[in-house]
Structure formats: C-alpha cells, structure tokens
Scaffold this active site. Structure first.
Site, PDB file in Angstrom:
ATOM      1  N   TYR A   8       0.859  -1.229  -0.081  1.00 58.77           N
ATOM      2  CA  TYR A   8      -0.067  -0.027  -0.019  1.00 58.77           C
ATOM      3  C   TYR A   8       0.835   1.314  -0.070  1.00 58.77           C
ATOM      4  O   TYR A   8       1.646   1.635   0.896  1.00 58.77           O
ATOM      5  CB  TYR A   8      -0.910  -0.176   1.267  1.00 58.77           C
ATOM      6  CG  TYR A   8      -1.971   1.121   1.264  1.00 58.77           C
ATOM      7  CD1 TYR A   8      -2.113   1.918   0.287  1.00 58.77           C
ATOM      8  CD2 TYR A   8      -2.594   0.903   2.465  1.00 58.77           C
ATOM      9  CE1 TYR A   8      -2.994   2.846   0.741  1.00 58.77           C
ATOM     10  CE2 TYR A   8      -3.642   2.147   2.851  1.00 58.77           C
ATOM     11  CZ  TYR A   8      -3.684   3.175   1.786  1.00 58.77           C
ATOM     12  OH  TYR A   8      -4.663   4.248   1.839  1.00 58.77           O
ATOM     13  N   LYS A  55      -1.131  -1.189  -4.076  1.00 62.50           N
ATOM     14  CA  LYS A  55      -2.226  -0.266  -4.007  1.00 62.50           C
ATOM     15  C   LYS A  55      -1.789   1.111  -4.192  1.00 62.50           C
ATOM     16  O   LYS A  55      -1.215   1.728  -3.261  1.00 62.50           O
ATOM     17  CB  LYS A  55      -2.976  -0.603  -2.579  1.00 62.50           C
ATOM     18  CG  LYS A  55      -4.229   0.793  -2.584  1.00 62.50           C
ATOM     19  CD  LYS A  55      -4.999   0.496  -1.433  1.00 62.50           C
ATOM     20  CE  LYS A  55      -6.052   1.598  -1.224  1.00 62.50           C
ATOM     21  NZ  LYS A  55      -6.663   1.316   0.472  1.00 62.50           N
ATOM     22  N   VAL A 102      -9.070  -0.958  -5.454  1.00 61.01           N
ATOM     23  CA  VAL A 102      -9.323  -0.924  -3.912  1.00 61.01           C
ATOM     24  C   VAL A 102     -10.246   0.213  -3.616  1.00 61.01           C
ATOM     25  O   VAL A 102      -9.943   1.268  -3.602  1.00 61.01           O
ATOM     26  CB  VAL A 102      -8.068  -0.945  -3.042  1.00 61.01           C
ATOM     27  CG1 VAL A 102      -8.603  -0.633  -1.657  1.00 61.01           C
ATOM     28  CG2 VAL A 102      -7.279  -2.167  -3.422  1.00 61.01           C
TER      29      VAL A 102
END
Length: 301
Positions: A136, A164, A206
């Site tokens: 992330y 992400k 996401v």
C-alpha cells in the site's frame, strides 16, 4: 485460494453495535452483500478506516468473519497496520491461522520511516507470511513513500505481488508499468481516480464507496474491461460526487452515512470518531440524496 489480483476489492467497513463492540452479524450481512454484487476480493480493517480503534484480536476476528462469509468465493486480504514491526508479525501469523488469503501492508504508523526502515519492516512481514502481499503506497496520508527503486528491491521477493497506488498521481501507474512491466499488479486506491487509472493500465480498484454502492462500482469495472467505455464513463461521472467523499479525513463517517441512506448499513462508528453532524452532515446528505435521486439504470453485463 489463489488470487487473480484484478477487479474490485472493497475496503470493507467495520460494523459496531450500540455499545461500540464488534457487530459480527452485521459484518456478515455486509460482506455477503459485497460478494453477491460481484466484487473480486475483500480487504478487511483498512488503515484509513477504523483499524486504529481495534485491538489486534478484534482485527483477527474481523478477518476470520470475512473468511467464513467468503467460503472461498473471493480472496480475503487482511490489512497489516501496526505501530511496530513485532506486532505486525504477530498479526500476520494470527490472520493466517484465521484463514486469510493474503495481506495488504503499509509502513508502521505513525512513525515516518525512511527508505531503509520501510524496506526492513516490509521484509520482516514478508518473512513471517506464507501468503502473497499487496504493498500500500500512500505518501499523502502516511508521509512515507515507496518509490520505484524501493519496489525494485522488493521485487526480489515473489511474495510481493501487487501495489495499491494511492499517491494521488495517476502518472505513477504508467511509470510503474514502464519500469516493471507486469511484475506487479496495480490497483488504484483513490476512488475518484479509479477509471483514469484503469485507462492507464491498472488491474484493479481498491474501493471505498463500493460499500454503499457495490453494483455501480462493479459495473464500471466490468464495462471498462469489456471495452464499453462510454457506458462506464457515464456511470463514473454520476458516481464522482460520491467517490469524492472517500477523499476526506472523515471518509469512514461519509461512507457509513452513504451505506445507511442506501439501505445497506448503519452510521455507527467507534470513538473518537462520531457520526457527522450539523452543516457537515447536511452537505454530505445532499450529495447522497442527489445521487440516489439520479441513480442510473445499470446495463446488462
């Protein structure tokens, strides 16, 4: 189960009872609703959500609940967001025992680690895990970046499979693909940049407002993949005022209010968060009311 690493992965909200304890029954309903709408994965206890209000055992319980609901229909990723590396490793081991299929990890918070510290933290988590990992990247929120050179070092470990991308700079999708080809699967983590990122080559989304509007979110992705760009864009333009509610310090309150108004959730949050009030609430209500009033009829997929 194996993970295809593409499609819509909701960062699902954590449900609470009136006494602020976990509402497992409500989470089962919520997770089922997402899966039935056609999402491709579930991500629990997101780091900008209410993970910070949960103790480790509660995070594991939320992940276990998602695994039980999924029953192998979609993969479940647990978010690893702890203040230190040792607790991150402890969570990884317990979440794996609960049956999760993978992890989404980020630097330890709130400390702002440098590149060496961030990589050491990530590698320690990977060493403890037997499941694949999504990295992330959100320097806007966490003030810690994971740049291309850092991704190159992490690429030596096959457990790191996806990213992400939440830098708020859609150009980074192109730069990552130019540097690594298909080594990493790229997910957009900023709701109101999702279609732009898909056009630039992202593999998935996401998503946040998917919690309140799962069918519309899935439709945008599927229409895009089918090459039905005009149809995807029409829904996306309708969706943008809602998606911008995700880019906010109070994204949790915004999303939960949208869930409640859409009839698929409630507004309960765990303090120090409180439900929206006053003009702030009125503004968000107006956005959601307008969206519900003009909600599009979805085409056949």
């Amino acid at each position: 189960m194996s993970i295809s690493w593409q499609g819509v992965f909701p960062a699902v909200t954590t449900k609470f009872k009136d006494d602020h304890s976990l509402d497992i029954a409500e989470m089962k309903t919520h997770f089922t609703r997402q899966i039935d709408a056609g999402v491709d994965g579930i991500i629990t206890t997101g780091s900008l959500g209410e993970a910070g209000t949960l103790i480790l055992e509660e995070k594991v319980e939320v992940a276990r609940t998602a695994v039980e609901v999924s029953r192998g229909r979609v993969p479940v990723l647990a978010t690893v967001v702890e203040a230190n590396t040792a607790r991150s490793v402890e969570f990884v081991k317990k979440a794996e025992a609960a049956g999760v299929d993978g992890f989404m990890i980020l630097p330890a918070v709130p400390y702002v680690s440098d590149a060496r510290e961030t990589l050491t933290h990530f590698k320690a988590i990977a060493a403890a895990a037997s499941k694949p990992i999504m990295i992330y990247i959100n320097p806007v929120a966490y003030r810690v970046d994971v740049d291309l050179d850092m991704l190159a070092e992490l690429a030596n470990d096959p457990k790191f499979v996806a990213i992400k991308e939440s830098s708020d700079d859609v150009r980074r999708v192109t730069r990552t693909i130019n540097r690594f080809g298909d080594r990493y699967r790229i997910f957009c983590g900023v709701d109101n940049l999702a279609l732009e990122a898909l056009f630039m080559g992202a593999d998935g989304w996401v998503a946040g407002l998917v919690d309140a509007f799962p069918e519309e979110t899935v439709a945008i992705y599927k229409l895009f993949r089918a090459g039905r760009f005009d149809e995807a864009l029409k829904i996306y333009r309708w969706f943008i005022p809602l998606l911008e509610l995700d880019v906010s310090t109070k994204l949790v309150q915004n999303i939960k209010l949208a869930e409640a108004m859409a009839g698929i959730g409630n507004e309960r949050v765990r303090p120090p968060r409180l439900p929206l009030a006053g003009e702030e609430r009125d503004r968000v209500v107006r956005i959601i009311e307008q969206a519900l009033k003009t909600r599009p009829t979805l085409p056949k997929l």
